[in-house]
Design an enzyme around this catalytic site. Structure first.
Site, PDB file in Angstrom:
ATOM      1  N   LYS A 152      -4.532   7.957  15.358  1.00 17.57           N
ATOM      2  CA  LYS A 152      -2.711   8.400  15.779  1.00 17.57           C
ATOM      3  C   LYS A 152      -3.078   9.157  16.997  1.00 17.57           C
ATOM      4  O   LYS A 152      -3.774   9.696  17.071  1.00 17.57           O
ATOM      5  CB  LYS A 152      -2.161   9.211  14.745  1.00 17.57           C
ATOM      6  CG  LYS A 152      -2.052   8.756  13.302  1.00 17.57           C
ATOM      7  CD  LYS A 152      -0.479   9.635  12.373  1.00 17.57           C
ATOM      8  CE  LYS A 152       0.108   8.795  11.528  1.00 17.57           C
ATOM      9  NZ  LYS A 152      -0.168   6.755  12.065  1.00 17.57           N
ATOM     10  N   ASP A 172      -5.303   6.140   4.588  1.00 18.03           N
ATOM     11  CA  ASP A 172      -4.088   4.998   5.064  1.00 18.03           C
ATOM     12  C   ASP A 172      -4.758   3.937   6.065  1.00 18.03           C
ATOM     13  O   ASP A 172      -3.681   2.909   6.291  1.00 18.03           O
ATOM     14  CB  ASP A 172      -3.244   6.456   5.527  1.00 18.03           C
ATOM     15  CG  ASP A 172      -1.692   5.457   6.291  1.00 18.03           C
ATOM     16  OD1 ASP A 172      -0.841   4.950   5.313  1.00 18.03           O
ATOM     17  OD2 ASP A 172      -1.604   5.941   7.447  1.00 18.03           O
ATOM     18  N   HIS A 184      -6.601  -1.561   5.726  1.00 19.68           N
ATOM     19  CA  HIS A 184      -6.927  -2.928   6.997  1.00 19.68           C
ATOM     20  C   HIS A 184      -8.059  -2.331   7.858  1.00 19.68           C
ATOM     21  O   HIS A 184      -8.516  -3.525   8.578  1.00 19.68           O
ATOM     22  CB  HIS A 184      -5.757  -1.742   8.190  1.00 19.68           C
ATOM     23  CG  HIS A 184      -3.959  -2.156   7.419  1.00 19.68           C
ATOM     24  ND1 HIS A 184      -3.682  -2.809   6.867  1.00 19.68           N
ATOM     25  CD2 HIS A 184      -3.419  -1.025   8.029  1.00 19.68           C
ATOM     26  CE1 HIS A 184      -2.551  -1.618   6.404  1.00 19.68           C
ATOM     27  NE2 HIS A 184      -2.564  -1.033   7.108  1.00 19.68           N
ATOM     28  N   LYS A 229       0.737  -1.570  -0.264  1.00 20.08           N
ATOM     29  CA  LYS A 229      -0.453  -0.305  -0.316  1.00 20.08           C
ATOM     30  C   LYS A 229       0.692   1.309  -0.271  1.00 20.08           C
ATOM     31  O   LYS A 229       2.308   0.695   0.465  1.00 20.08           O
ATOM     32  CB  LYS A 229      -1.066   0.208   1.353  1.00 20.08           C
ATOM     33  CG  LYS A 229      -0.514   0.271   2.578  1.00 20.08           C
ATOM     34  CD  LYS A 229      -0.997   0.623   4.258  1.00 20.08           C
ATOM     35  CE  LYS A 229       0.105   1.443   4.779  1.00 20.08           C
ATOM     36  NZ  LYS A 229      -0.894   1.510   6.388  1.00 20.08           N
TER      37      LYS A 229
HETATM   38  P1  NAP Z   1      11.816   4.180   2.024  1.00 18.40           P
HETATM   39  O1  NAP Z   1      12.322   3.877   3.733  1.00 18.40           O
HETATM   40  O2  NAP Z   1      12.155   5.876   1.758  1.00 18.40           O
HETATM   41  O3  NAP Z   1      12.334   3.763   1.185  1.00 18.40           O
HETATM   42  C1  NAP Z   1      12.547   3.501  -0.191  1.00 18.40           C
HETATM   43  C2  NAP Z   1      13.434   2.383  -0.698  1.00 18.40           C
HETATM   44  O4  NAP Z   1      13.992   2.666  -2.440  1.00 18.40           O
HETATM   45  C3  NAP Z   1      15.266   3.514  -0.446  1.00 18.40           C
HETATM   46  O5  NAP Z   1      15.717   1.401  -0.537  1.00 18.40           O
HETATM   47  C4  NAP Z   1      15.446   3.437  -1.803  1.00 18.40           C
HETATM   48  O6  NAP Z   1      16.968   3.671  -2.191  1.00 18.40           O
HETATM   49  C5  NAP Z   1      14.900   3.040  -2.521  1.00 18.40           C
HETATM   50  N1  NAP Z   1      14.479   3.753  -4.210  1.00 18.40           N
HETATM   51  C6  NAP Z   1      13.805   5.586  -3.893  1.00 18.40           C
HETATM   52  N2  NAP Z   1      13.585   5.579  -5.767  1.00 18.40           N
HETATM   53  C7  NAP Z   1      14.271   4.902  -5.936  1.00 18.40           C
HETATM   54  C8  NAP Z   1      15.106   4.143  -7.356  1.00 18.40           C
HETATM   55  N3  NAP Z   1      14.542   5.674  -8.318  1.00 18.40           N
HETATM   56  N4  NAP Z   1      15.801   3.222  -7.941  1.00 18.40           N
HETATM   57  C9  NAP Z   1      15.900   2.459  -6.655  1.00 18.40           C
HETATM   58  N5  NAP Z   1      15.641   2.818  -5.200  1.00 18.40           N
HETATM   59  C10 NAP Z   1      15.179   3.606  -5.035  1.00 18.40           C
HETATM   60  O7  NAP Z   1      10.659   3.864   2.067  1.00 18.40           O
HETATM   61  P2  NAP Z   1       9.700   2.668   3.010  1.00 18.40           P
HETATM   62  O8  NAP Z   1       9.689   3.328   4.064  1.00 18.40           O
HETATM   63  O9  NAP Z   1      10.881   1.293   2.821  1.00 18.40           O
HETATM   64  O10 NAP Z   1       8.525   2.176   2.012  1.00 18.40           O
HETATM   65  C11 NAP Z   1       8.755   1.486   0.566  1.00 18.40           C
HETATM   66  C12 NAP Z   1       7.492   1.673   0.220  1.00 18.40           C
HETATM   67  O11 NAP Z   1       6.529   0.876   1.234  1.00 18.40           O
HETATM   68  C13 NAP Z   1       6.249   3.189  -0.210  1.00 18.40           C
HETATM   69  O12 NAP Z   1       5.875   2.616  -1.289  1.00 18.40           O
HETATM   70  C14 NAP Z   1       5.579   2.985   1.339  1.00 18.40           C
HETATM   71  O13 NAP Z   1       4.349   3.640   1.149  1.00 18.40           O
HETATM   72  C15 NAP Z   1       5.204   1.591   1.564  1.00 18.40           C
HETATM   73  N6  NAP Z   1       4.651   0.991   3.316  1.00 18.40           N
HETATM   74  C16 NAP Z   1       6.072   0.986   3.844  1.00 18.40           C
HETATM   75  C17 NAP Z   1       5.785   0.697   5.082  1.00 18.40           C
HETATM   76  C18 NAP Z   1       7.249   0.704   6.455  1.00 18.40           C
HETATM   77  O14 NAP Z   1       6.251   0.244   7.413  1.00 18.40           O
HETATM   78  N7  NAP Z   1       8.022   1.668   6.091  1.00 18.40           N
HETATM   79  C19 NAP Z   1       4.595  -0.118   5.443  1.00 18.40           C
HETATM   80  C20 NAP Z   1       3.848  -0.024   4.235  1.00 18.40           C
HETATM   81  C21 NAP Z   1       3.713   0.218   3.222  1.00 18.40           C
HETATM   82  P3  NAP Z   1      17.599   4.717  -2.789  1.00 18.40           P
HETATM   83  O15 NAP Z   1      17.109   6.280  -2.062  1.00 18.40           O
HETATM   84  O16 NAP Z   1      19.461   4.412  -1.623  1.00 18.40           O
HETATM   85  O17 NAP Z   1      17.937   4.209  -3.595  1.00 18.40           O
END
Ligand code: NAP
Length: 489
Positions: free
Chosen positions: A338, A234, A239, A147
């Site tokens: 929240k 969200d 959920h 999501k």
């Molecule tokens: P994040 O911490 O910002 O990580 C993003 C990742 O994507 C990093 O590894 C970044 O590395 C990579 N990335 C970004 N642009 C890129 C590109 N052009 N080419 C290659 N790699 C790229 O985000 P996140 O929290 O892990 O979340 C990722 C996704 O999952 C989002 O859509 C978020 O909404 C969803 N999500 C996250 C969670 C959570 O618990 N975190 C829960 C539910 C959903 P570099 O910038 O070094 O390339």
């Protein structure tokens, strides 16, 4: 499980380091992931396998404490892990990745290959096109998406189109990690593995249902995403509606993924639309102000955000209705927010009152039975019953719970939702994942609420951080002569 390849796009991100890699590690410790499996993290950083493994080693520290077997498994697990540098918007590196993943010397043609898109949805289209161009979308390929799938029906359809252009629907796994929680799966076991509940599971015997997903955290590091999203998109769109579907669906004919998803879809389509005139009576949105959570002072939403003009809701309460024979007239009250008083998610099914009390004035008023399914923390199930207080002094009754705590009953560590879900993807079991039509039907119900809020001049109602949300949320349920469930023991 046979060796497989799992490639995480966004391998250095929060989701990968905090959830996915620890989940994989636990599955490795339990022997489900075997030698020959290859795990890849991909991102734009320049680093080699050694540097990436060091980063993951650090991220796994907490997991090591969870299981006495974990420390000895750490280094062999890290040996399965590789890092590749790739910019998802550029062409470099893809050909090498394709060669590595398809090299017949190292992998057979049956090997399952999972691409996990732990990146923003704006990158899904570009990743799909490149995977296709390099011949990486064959039958043994599966793709997992997180999501948010869109911010409204139209954008969700666009994302689904982009994925559908490259992958068959059966290859796409839309994850909602709530569905991987043990207690959520137990809801299906309770309903369909016991003869006790199903005959009562209808309007004739159930007064109402409450679903609460309460968080104590504020914005954390997600400010820019969250302010564009808000609690309705969200949390409720995915959920809470998924939980509602599991409570309200008809018995599926089997556990086959589509049998369950067909039933959930019928529930989503049966939800009474909440449109213009009804939004102010059936929904409440709130935004937290400064207060104290778990004894700590915390700033208000606008201060955390660093802006004073946001109308984004951090709290939603609403009253939904499933228009079908089984549920006619039974309200489903949903709330999420929240900076609430405690971190707690639960489903409460309140049965109807006994039709007549024979106990007269001696007894305290007879409270209706309640089935409380606690998703977090302290996962478990409580069934509240009226019981006689032991001893002389007449027939005095008291409401007491039959209490099934998962931790006490089953012992050991409770696996995280992602452990189950990731292994299900590798196994090809889509039961706990959302199908395209489900996601879009959920948006169809959410969009009119959102639009009515946007058209209204009202701002979200303020609530103090550390409370249970705005007083209007209490009024929403009390108007109907009911109250939000509070655990009394
Ligand atoms: P994040 O911490 O910002 O990580 C993003 C990742 O994507 C990093 O590894 C970044 O590395 C990579 N990335 C970004 N642009 C890129 C590109 N052009 N080419 C290659 N790699 C790229 O985000 P996140 O929290 O892990 O979340 C990722 C996704 O999952 C989002 O859509 C978020 O909404 C969803 N999500 C996250 C969670 C959570 O618990 N975190 C829960 C539910 C959903 P570099 O910038 O070094 O390339």
């Amino acid at each position: 499980m046979a060796p497989f390849d799992l490639i995480i796009f966004g391998g250095t991100g929060d989701l990968a380091l905090r959830k996915l890699l620890p989940a994989l590690f636990h599955r490795y410790v339990d022997g489900q992931i075997v030698a020959g499996t290859r795990l890849y993290g991909l991102a734009r950083d320049s680093q080699d396998d050694g540097a990436y493994r060091a980063r993951v080693r650090e991220a796994l520290q907490k997991s090591l404490a969870d299981d006495p077997r974990a420390p000895t498994a750490l280094e062999p697990f890290l040996d399965l892990l590789h890092y590749r540098r790739i910019d998802l918007n550029a062409d470099a590196g893809w050909a090498e990745l394709a060669t590595e993943l398809t090299d017949p010397q190292r992998v057979d043609s049956e090997r399952v290959r999972v691409f996990y898109l732990a990146v923003g949805p704006d990158l899904f289209g570009s990743v799909g096109a490149r995977l296709q161009a390099h011949g990486l979308t064959g039958e043994t390929t599966r793709v997992v998406v997180e999501k948010p799938i869109g911010h409204d029906g139209a954008s969700a359809a666009a994302i689904n189109d982009a994925l559908g252009h490259v992958f068959a629907e059966s290859q796409i796994y839309r994850i909602d990690h709530y569905l991987g929680k043990e207690t959520v799966q137990n809801l299906t076991a309770l309903r369909f593995g016991n003869a006790l509940f199903e005959p009562l599971w209808k309007a004739e015997h159930i007064d109402h249902v409450q679903i609460t997903v309460a968080e104590t955290v504020g914005l954390e590091r997600r400010a820019s995403y969250y302010d564009k999203s808000g609690a309705l998109r969200d949390m409720v769109q995915n959920h809470l509606l998924q939980l509602l579907c599991l409570v309200a669906m008809e018995p599926p004919s089997s556990l086959a993924a589509d049998a369950i998803r067909d039933e959930k879809l019928k529930v989503l389509r049966a939800l009474r639309p909440i449109e213009n005139g009804a939004t102010s009576q059936l929904t409440v949105r709130g935004q937290y102000r400064a207060g104290a959570v778990e004894g700590r002072p915390v700033p208000g939403y606008l201060d955390e955000l660093g802006r004073d003009d946001s109308r984004t809701e951090t709290f939603v309460a609403l009253k939904a209705e499933v228009r079908n024979w089984r549920w006619a007239g039974v309200p489903f009250y949903l709330r999420t927010g929240k900076r609430l008083a405690e971190r707690m998610s639960e489903i409460v099914v309140t049965f109807r009152q006994v039709p007549h009390s024979i106990f007269g004035e001696l007894a305290e008023p007879i409270a209706p039975n309640q089935l409380v399914i606690r998703l977090q923390p302290d996962e478990g199930v409580k069934l509240w019953l009226m019981n006689k207080v032991p001893g002389p002094g007449g027939l005095r009754l008291r409401r007491v719970p039959m209490d099934l705590s998962f931790a006490e009953t089953f012992g050991g560590r409770q696996p995280e939702a992602y452990e189950r879900l990731l292994m299900d993807v590798v196994r090809g079991n889509a039961m706990l994942f959302m199908r395209r039509d489900e996601v879009e039907a959920a948006w169809d119900w959410i969009d009119p609420i959102r639009n009515a809020w946007q058209a209204s001049s009202d701002a979200p109602k303020p609530y103090t951080a550390g409370s249970w949300g705005p007083s209007a949320a209490v009024a929403l349920i009390e108007r109907d002569g009911r109250t939000w469930h509070e655990d009394a023991g």
